[in-house]
Scaffold this active site. Structure first.
Site, PDB file in Angstrom:
ATOM      1  N   GLY A   1      -1.057   2.012  -2.241  1.00  0.00           N
ATOM      2  CA  GLY A   1      -0.567   3.468  -2.553  1.00  0.00           C
ATOM      3  C   GLY A   1       0.120   3.387  -3.667  1.00  0.00           C
ATOM      4  O   GLY A   1       0.022   2.407  -4.648  1.00  0.00           O
TER       5      GLY A   1
ATOM      6  N   GLU B   1      -4.918   6.486  -5.086  1.00  0.00           N
ATOM      7  CA  GLU B   1      -4.425   5.059  -5.005  1.00  0.00           C
ATOM      8  C   GLU B   1      -5.364   3.966  -4.267  1.00  0.00           C
ATOM      9  O   GLU B   1      -5.043   2.951  -4.789  1.00  0.00           O
ATOM     10  CB  GLU B   1      -2.999   5.336  -4.600  1.00  0.00           C
ATOM     11  CG  GLU B   1      -2.128   5.976  -5.519  1.00  0.00           C
ATOM     12  CD  GLU B   1      -1.720   5.084  -6.724  1.00  0.00           C
ATOM     13  OE1 GLU B   1      -2.166   3.945  -6.655  1.00  0.00           O
ATOM     14  OE2 GLU B   1      -1.182   5.744  -7.580  1.00  0.00           O
TER      15      GLU B   1
ATOM     16  N   GLU C   1      -6.527   0.927  -6.188  1.00  0.00           N
ATOM     17  CA  GLU C   1      -6.000  -0.515  -6.039  1.00  0.00           C
ATOM     18  C   GLU C   1      -7.002  -1.430  -5.155  1.00  0.00           C
ATOM     19  O   GLU C   1      -6.775  -2.715  -5.189  1.00  0.00           O
ATOM     20  CB  GLU C   1      -4.795  -0.338  -5.009  1.00  0.00           C
ATOM     21  CG  GLU C   1      -3.510   0.033  -5.784  1.00  0.00           C
ATOM     22  CD  GLU C   1      -2.147   0.147  -5.030  1.00  0.00           C
ATOM     23  OE1 GLU C   1      -2.104  -0.087  -3.925  1.00  0.00           O
ATOM     24  OE2 GLU C   1      -1.067   0.283  -5.713  1.00  0.00           O
TER      25      GLU C   1
ATOM     26  N   ASP D   1      16.607  -0.876  -8.670  1.00  0.00           N
ATOM     27  CA  ASP D   1      17.231   0.519  -9.190  1.00  0.00           C
ATOM     28  C   ASP D   1      15.954   1.506  -8.721  1.00  0.00           C
ATOM     29  O   ASP D   1      15.658   2.363  -9.679  1.00  0.00           O
ATOM     30  CB  ASP D   1      17.460   0.521 -10.520  1.00  0.00           C
ATOM     31  CG  ASP D   1      18.630  -0.462 -11.087  1.00  0.00           C
ATOM     32  OD1 ASP D   1      19.507  -0.490 -10.213  1.00  0.00           O
ATOM     33  OD2 ASP D   1      18.598  -0.791 -11.945  1.00  0.00           O
TER      34      ASP D   1
ATOM     35  N   GLU E   1      -4.374  -8.798  -4.830  1.00  0.00           N
ATOM     36  CA  GLU E   1      -5.319  -9.007  -3.964  1.00  0.00           C
ATOM     37  C   GLU E   1      -5.416  -7.870  -3.142  1.00  0.00           C
ATOM     38  O   GLU E   1      -4.499  -7.166  -2.840  1.00  0.00           O
ATOM     39  CB  GLU E   1      -4.868 -10.413  -3.141  1.00  0.00           C
ATOM     40  CG  GLU E   1      -4.714 -11.490  -3.958  1.00  0.00           C
ATOM     41  CD  GLU E   1      -4.356 -12.863  -3.067  1.00  0.00           C
ATOM     42  OE1 GLU E   1      -4.948 -12.893  -2.145  1.00  0.00           O
ATOM     43  OE2 GLU E   1      -3.327 -13.280  -3.108  1.00  0.00           O
TER      44      GLU E   1
ATOM     45  N   GLU F   1      -7.579  -7.031   0.970  1.00  0.00           N
ATOM     46  CA  GLU F   1      -8.562  -7.625   2.025  1.00  0.00           C
ATOM     47  C   GLU F   1      -8.235  -6.810   3.185  1.00  0.00           C
ATOM     48  O   GLU F   1      -7.169  -6.583   3.493  1.00  0.00           O
ATOM     49  CB  GLU F   1      -8.551  -9.110   2.115  1.00  0.00           C
ATOM     50  CG  GLU F   1      -7.391  -9.695   2.643  1.00  0.00           C
ATOM     51  CD  GLU F   1      -7.472 -11.173   2.640  1.00  0.00           C
ATOM     52  OE1 GLU F   1      -7.758 -11.757   3.575  1.00  0.00           O
ATOM     53  OE2 GLU F   1      -6.507 -11.762   1.820  1.00  0.00           O
TER      54      GLU F   1
END
Length: 138
Positions: free
Chosen positions: A38, A54, A58, A80, A105, A107
């Site tokens: 995400g 996303e 990713e 923060d 990584e 999977e």
């Protein structure tokens, strides 16, 4: 300490059968921890578009969104940061997971094994909730 304004972000519990897709975070917050793919919503981008983008950036995985799972506050005072995380469930369509963008990584992992890897209780809760709603329906 006052945190900056909350940042909208999405997470995706992407299922392939009885497995869920996890990434190991390559950046703060939660650097090195297992999580759902995400990231932040870009200006003018719809939430569902963000979720699929996303996921693709990713992990290289393509999926179909199944529905909204929950909305979670991710408040990380040590970094923060305050995120409003909009979590979706998705069904895998294509692609083998390959870590990219912010992921170190990526999977597919059986659901309970995935929950054992994840440190943050909210992520475990979202995975189990999404699985209860959508995995049996797949």
């Amino acid at each position: 300490m006052t945190l900056p304004a909350p940042v909208p972000a999405v997470g995706v519990a992407c299922f392939r059968g009885d497995e869920v897709l996890l990434i190991r975070r390559g950046r703060e917050p939660r650097l090195g921890q297992w999580s759902l793919p995400g990231g932040r919503v870009e200006p003018g981008e719809r939430l569902e578009e963000t979720a699929l983008r996303e996921l693709r950036e990713e992990t290289g995985v393509e999926a179909e969104l199944l529905g909204l799972v929950d909305v979670v506050d991710g408040i990380f005072p040590g970094h923060d940061r305050h995120y409003v995380l909009i979590d979706y469930a998705a069904r895998w369509i294509a692609g083998d997971p390959v870590a990219g963008d912010d992921a170190a990584e990526a999977e597919f992992v059986p659901i309970e094994a995935a929950c054992a890897r994840v440190d943050w209780d909210e992520t475990r809760r979202v995975i189990r909730l999404a699985a209860a709603r959508y995995v049996t329906a797949m």
